[in-house]
Write an enzyme that holds these catalytic residues in place. Structure first.
Site, PDB file in Angstrom:
ATOM      1  N   HIS A 144       3.996  45.336 -22.629  1.00  0.00           N
ATOM      2  CA  HIS A 144       4.525  44.702 -21.396  1.00  0.00           C
ATOM      3  C   HIS A 144       5.822  45.486 -21.032  1.00  0.00           C
ATOM      4  O   HIS A 144       6.767  45.225 -20.399  1.00  0.00           O
ATOM      5  CB  HIS A 144       5.167  43.148 -21.725  1.00  0.00           C
ATOM      6  CG  HIS A 144       4.231  42.564 -22.110  1.00  0.00           C
ATOM      7  ND1 HIS A 144       3.001  42.182 -21.237  1.00  0.00           N
ATOM      8  CD2 HIS A 144       4.018  41.705 -23.168  1.00  0.00           C
ATOM      9  CE1 HIS A 144       2.183  41.253 -21.860  1.00  0.00           C
ATOM     10  NE2 HIS A 144       2.940  40.966 -23.126  1.00  0.00           N
ATOM     11  N   HIS A 173       6.019  40.143 -27.934  1.00  0.00           N
ATOM     12  CA  HIS A 173       5.751  39.168 -29.230  1.00  0.00           C
ATOM     13  C   HIS A 173       6.454  39.798 -30.205  1.00  0.00           C
ATOM     14  O   HIS A 173       5.607  40.193 -31.308  1.00  0.00           O
ATOM     15  CB  HIS A 173       4.119  38.739 -29.404  1.00  0.00           C
ATOM     16  CG  HIS A 173       3.798  37.992 -28.278  1.00  0.00           C
ATOM     17  ND1 HIS A 173       2.335  37.790 -28.125  1.00  0.00           N
ATOM     18  CD2 HIS A 173       4.416  37.357 -27.368  1.00  0.00           C
ATOM     19  CE1 HIS A 173       1.993  37.061 -27.136  1.00  0.00           C
ATOM     20  NE2 HIS A 173       3.344  36.647 -26.633  1.00  0.00           N
ATOM     21  N   HIS A 203       8.199  36.887 -23.844  1.00  0.00           N
ATOM     22  CA  HIS A 203       7.081  37.624 -23.265  1.00  0.00           C
ATOM     23  C   HIS A 203       6.614  38.787 -24.232  1.00  0.00           C
ATOM     24  O   HIS A 203       5.316  38.866 -24.498  1.00  0.00           O
ATOM     25  CB  HIS A 203       7.411  38.452 -22.032  1.00  0.00           C
ATOM     26  CG  HIS A 203       6.289  38.926 -21.428  1.00  0.00           C
ATOM     27  ND1 HIS A 203       5.090  38.381 -21.107  1.00  0.00           N
ATOM     28  CD2 HIS A 203       6.084  40.046 -20.540  1.00  0.00           C
ATOM     29  CE1 HIS A 203       4.297  38.780 -20.133  1.00  0.00           C
ATOM     30  NE2 HIS A 203       4.789  39.908 -19.936  1.00  0.00           N
TER      31      HIS A 203
END
Length: 451
Positions: free
Chosen positions: A317, A346, A344
């Protein structure tokens, strides 16, 4: 009762039919529309836990509470019986309910799934640091919750990307092993992803924790559940099930709001990464007005939570929060926000104080804590070499603790839960920016003009 399964659960026939129509078919269609997404290297996830309903149709299930104003709490629960009453009886002694409050209710459909009756009852006024015993709907088990203190110290449990796996259960057990006052969750709750029965399972799984302490949440990408044309706006289940105090904070949307704790000494802002946030948006205008109302003499701490991180050295991300950062970072910097917590990704990561990609002693500390127990596993790949702005990073499941001691100092700690016992793997003391004459005496010129 809980059932463990590798990736999906063996459900009754009706649930299988619901899954087939409301999840697998939409997922196949979405793959055709959007194509596949890049996968990141991850550790094997824990098995999904599907928590069954073991009470009668009229009895409350999925009970959770949230703060709803300075001295009120909202009690939310679900009944399969749509004739059940939306009432809460409560008092300060077990089994003795001196007050009864009536609330409202809602329900929703998603493809072939129909929810139970979702009850919302706002109770209060309540005394701080007080245990209340309550019953939902006039029958069923007794629950209890403790209200947060009106003064320092106060402690928050912080968990992102929770899900409902064996790792989730481990994280919640570690959280509950030590008392706290408020639970903060920066998005990605159930990981239902259009499988609506998993929203019910998640509510049952977290009930033990969420019925006894306020859970304050904001949405993540897994709450969107958008389907083109049919459900273009998303968040249908999330908004129905997890109503937050947006109206109490002057917001037009359940996707972003704010609230105060510790007698107004701490202001917490929950932002929406998946609704409009540019300078022309309703969220931006609300945030600007919300921050402008803060008096740092009486509110020495300002905390912000959102889902997609603005700063991130993980390969997963990377850069997804950049457009929101460019739109809103100056507002947070000008308000001297003390800490920004995201999910968001991990994994866990803590940055130094930053503004506009540079170390700045008047900027917020940024933390990513998307490691609560999600079903997708951990994001193990970090960009190298490490950024000098990143103080600590590790891809392990865990949770955070934010203990605000007084008007000037708070303690942040991250607890790794890979071991049997929770281990403090990272910690730092933070001083409130309101105590800095240098920081409080200056403000970006563009923000001065805007405010």
């Amino acid at each position: 009762m809980e059932m463990r399964c590798p990736r999906a659960c063996l459900l009754p026939l009706t649930a299988v039919i619901i899954f087939s129509f409301s999840f697998f078919v939409p997922q196949i269609l979405l793959q055709l529309i959007y194509g596949s997404h890049k996968e990141y290297t991850r550790q094997p996830p824990g098995h999904i836990i599907f928590t069954k309903h073991d009470r009668s149709k009229s009895e409350p299930q999925q009970v959770h509470i949230s703060l709803a104003g300075s001295d009120h709490v909202r009690v939310t629960w679900v009944t399969e019986d749509h004739k059940a009453h939306s009432i809460v009886e409560y008092g300060t002694a077990p089994g003795q309910y001196a007050t009864m409050i009536r609330g409202d209710h809602t329900s929703y459909t998603y493809f072939f799934y129909s929810s139970g009756k979702i009850h919302h009852v706002k109770v209060g006024p309540l005394e701080p640091t007080t245990t209340y015993y309550y019953r939902c709907g006039g029958s069923g088990p007794e629950f209890s919750f403790k209200t947060p203190p009106s003064t320092f110290p106060i402690e928050f449990a912080v968990v992102g990307d929770l899900g409902q796996t064996e790792w989730t259960k481990s994280t919640l057990e570690h959280v509950e092993s030590k008392d706290y006052d408020v639970f903060l969750l920066p998005g990605d709750l159930s990981y239902a992803d259009r499988q609506q029965p998993l929203w019910d399972s998640f509510g049952r799984l977290v009930e033990l924790s969420a019925s006894r302490r306020p859970w304050m949440v904001t949405e993540g990408n897994h709450e969107m559940e958008i389907f083109p044309i049919i459900y273009p706006h998303g968040f249908k289940a999330y908004n129905a099930r997890w109503r937050m105090p947006y109206e109490e904070s002057g917001s037009e949307s359940n996707l972003y709001y704010s609230f105060d704790v510790a007698g107004g000494s701490i202001h917490i802002v929950m932002l929406g990464s998946y609704t409009e946030f540019d300078s022309d948006s309703a969220q931006y205008r609300w945030l600007r007005q919300d921050l402008a109302k803060i008096d740092r003499q009486t509110t020495p701490w300002v905390i912000v939570l959102l889902h997609a991180p603005w700063y991130n050295t993980n390969s997963a991300h990377h850069g997804e929060g950049e457009s929101m950062r460019k739109a809103m970072e100056e507002l947070l910097y000008g308000a001297r926000v003390d800490i920004v917590i995201a999910g968001h990704v991990h994994a866990y990561e803590r940055f130094t104080r930053i503004y506009d990609n540079e170390a700045d002693s008047c900027g917020p500390v940024y933390v990513t804590i998307g490691d609560g127990g999600n079903r997708e596993g951990l994001a193990l790949s970090y960009k190298e070499p490490a950024s000098p702005l990143s103080m600590f990073r590790e891809a392990s499941f865990g949770h955070g603790r934010l203990r605000v001691l007084n008007h000037t100092h708070m303690h942040w700690s991250w607890h790794r839960n890979n071991e049997t016992n929770s281990v403090v793997a990272d910690e730092v003391w933070l001083e409130s920016l309101s105590a800095s004459s240098t920081c409080m005496g200056q403000q970006p010129s563009s923000l001065k003009d805007e405010l």
